[in-house]
Design an enzyme around this catalytic site. Sequence first.
Site, PDB file in Angstrom:
ATOM      1  N   CYS A   1      -5.291  -1.247  -4.313  1.00  0.00           N
ATOM      2  CA  CYS A   1      -6.143  -2.055  -3.431  1.00  0.00           C
ATOM      3  C   CYS A   1      -6.430  -1.398  -2.087  1.00  0.00           C
ATOM      4  O   CYS A   1      -7.196  -1.932  -1.288  1.00  0.00           O
ATOM      5  CB  CYS A   1      -5.525  -3.425  -3.224  1.00  0.00           C
ATOM      6  SG  CYS A   1      -5.318  -4.247  -4.789  1.00  0.00           S
TER       7      CYS A   1
ATOM      8  N   CYS B   1      -1.747  -4.592   1.365  1.00  0.00           N
ATOM      9  CA  CYS B   1      -0.748  -4.220   0.370  1.00  0.00           C
ATOM     10  C   CYS B   1      -1.461  -3.573  -0.811  1.00  0.00           C
ATOM     11  O   CYS B   1      -2.674  -3.700  -0.947  1.00  0.00           O
ATOM     12  CB  CYS B   1       0.006  -5.457  -0.110  1.00  0.00           C
ATOM     13  SG  CYS B   1      -1.101  -6.684  -0.859  1.00  0.00           S
TER      14      CYS B   1
END
Length: 448
Positions: A138, A432
């Site tokens: 991500c 994250c």
Amino acid sequence: MQIAERLMSLSLIRTVLLTAFSFCLAARSLSTSVHLQAQAKSKKTLAKSGVKNVVLVDGVRTPFLLSGTTYADLMPHDLARAALQGLLKRTGLPKDAVDYIVYGTVIQEVKTSNVAREAALGAGFSDKTPAHTVTMACISSNQAMTTAVGLIAAGQCDAVVAGGVEFMSDVPIRHSRKMRKTMLSLNKAKTLGARLSLQNCEKIAIALLVFFIIVVETIFHTLFLLIQLADCCLNFKCGDVIVTGRDIVSKDNGIRPATMEQMAKLKPAFIKPHGTVTAANSSFLTDGASAVLIMSEEKALAMGYKPKAYLRDFVYVSQDPKDQLLLGPTYATPKVLEKSGLTLNDIDVFEFHEAFAGQIMANLKAMESDWFGQTYMGRKTKVGAPPMEKFNTWGGSLSLGHPFAATGCRLVTTVAHRLQKEGGQYGLVAACAAGGQGHAMVIEAYPQ
Ligand SMILES: *[C@@H]1O[C@H](CO)[C@@H](O)[C@H](O)[C@H]1NC(C)=O
């Protein structure tokens, strides 16, 4: 839709677009007047002697759509190309002024191993401009942006385009290794006899099916490209969002306003029946692309640009992926603040990636816990959590959507725009990523 029919509907669409466009202009002049009222606090700048100032000139993204909706028949590089074209239009950048292009993607399309190059050529960048693709779950487009920062800071490039694309409408469907071997050997067998001796009915049927899918897909894709050419003239920009595709897409479509009562009725999304994560507190599968123009400050000013922000210190962190999977922001935030000589109180704008509501809650809790700071991070005290009134105030990945590799550029562009609108000096992006990794970056407002 037939081409003729489409051409007939063009004039109607054009009228709608013109109306929308004038609306955008009105909205823009409104937002400009807000800018002017905002007063930047005069604080010290984070410029470092001997290090080039790197600026964000501008950023764009396509609308973020639920996967399987209007973008479903595109290819990932079509979506990335739309973002790149949007950036070119927004900045008026001469296509050969770009030294390098870096693009992030997480789920790779099977035939496109370097989506950066495909998208760049499609968008009309010079074929002399190299492009490569990066992946880091991500935080892939964060990685693309910091690669650009590195190239510029090292004096190797002056203008780099970074971005990311994720296309969840067409994820590669994997067969077992046994099945793949069978398909490959069927393909390699030279004679029909050899083929027949290789197979049983089932194998032939699968090979035919695969062939059929490839042929149909190719024909469809070619037709589709033609249709798209007809639409080229219709692409325009509006706010942060660019318009693309076979159908005119100008808005995100995953935003779902709901009451607490409605959300409480949802069934668990992953672990049934006892799981607690529902559609209301997870980011949904999203198609989307983003792009930013990053330059050395000198070059941007020499080209007559008014940059939006400075990209300052950044860090990557990684932890045990078993227990600390999505706690990257907790670790990355104090690390990047320390690097910049700032504290949490100096930050005016926070943009954190939201994978799940539970992930954000876990980070906020860990950041507020002395025990966590002491036990896991070797600190004397807690990190401290960002104040909610400065946190993701324009919506986050949960509401807007999360095209994995496109989110990083959205976060950074949003920080730059919020700093301008709110008159803040420093912003912080944190995210994250799968594998127990994380990232944070400090962004400084460009003097207005
Ligand atoms: C997710 O949302 C549901 C309501 O839709 C709620 O009952 C549940 O506690 C939430 N869980 C997490 C982990 O956020």
